[in-house]
Design an enzyme around this catalytic site. Structure first.
Site, PDB file in Angstrom:
ATOM      1  N   CYS A  74       0.956  -1.345   0.041  1.00 56.72           N
ATOM      2  CA  CYS A  74       0.229   0.213   0.075  1.00 56.72           C
ATOM      3  C   CYS A  74       0.986   1.229  -0.020  1.00 56.72           C
ATOM      4  O   CYS A  74       1.525   1.304   0.864  1.00 56.72           O
ATOM      5  CB  CYS A  74      -0.839  -0.037   1.209  1.00 56.72           C
ATOM      6  SG  CYS A  74      -1.631   1.568   1.407  1.00 56.72           S
ATOM      7  N   CYS A  78      -0.037   3.721   2.758  1.00 59.34           N
ATOM      8  CA  CYS A  78       0.315   3.292   4.254  1.00 59.34           C
ATOM      9  C   CYS A  78       1.809   3.821   4.118  1.00 59.34           C
ATOM     10  O   CYS A  78       2.319   4.117   5.322  1.00 59.34           O
ATOM     11  CB  CYS A  78       0.417   1.879   4.098  1.00 59.34           C
ATOM     12  SG  CYS A  78      -1.205   1.402   3.913  1.00 59.34           S
TER      13      CYS A  78
END
Length: 169
Positions: free
Chosen positions: A92, A95
């Site tokens: 991600c 993230c």
């Protein structure tokens, strides 16, 4: 190469093992390709590794990786401090941006809040239990209860205010 391996092994010795080394530990040859700022003749185990002079300070980490459900229960649910839980994934992109920003906001609180990092690929059961449908998702808990949460990326000032807000609840 052998010198590097030897140094790596010595570096990883525990304090107990270091105490067993003779005071005249063989020095690294100056002809080795490994460079050191120490003069070879002055190098000894007690000089390189002064285990008796190491400070014994307990340093609280800003964040920790959750290992399993038992670890989550012990360090998050049963925590006396408010805990931010960062549900993330290695793949991600957002993230990877949010994580360091969140750690910085938590570090500003100087140990008054903890941060748990949960990789959803490793701990799918926790992600399902807490209703995580997108990453990154941050859940704030205090006393085992969810007090606030958000999904997606946030700016630094928004993260600071989020952390400050959960401190007051």
């Amino acid at each position: 190469m052998a010198h590097r391996l030897l140094l790596r092994r010595i570096w990883t010795l525990s304090a107990k093992e270091i105490g067993c080394l003779p005071a005249s530990f063989p020095a690294i040859s100056s002809s080795s390709s490994f460079s050191t700022s120490l003069h070879p003749s002055s190098a000894s185990a007690s000089f390189l590794f002064p285990s008796h002079n190491l400070p014994r300070t307990s340093r609280r980490q800003v964040s920790f990786n959750v290992q399993d459900n038992e670890d989550f229960t012990e360090r998050v649910i049963n925590s006396q401090l408010p805990v931010l839980i960062d549900f993330h994934a290695q793949w991600c992109g957002p993230c990877k941006i949010l994580g360091p920003r969140l750690e910085k906001a938590v570090a500003k609180q100087k140990g008054r809040v903890a941060m748990a990092k949960v990789d959803i690929d490793d701990h799918t059961d926790l992600a399902i239990e807490y209703g995580v449908s997108a990453v990154p998702t941050v859940i704030a808990m205090k006393g085992g209860d969810i007090i606030d949460q958000f999904s997606g990326i946030r700016e630094d000032d928004e993260l600071d205010s989020f952390v400050s807000k959960i401190m007051g609840k």
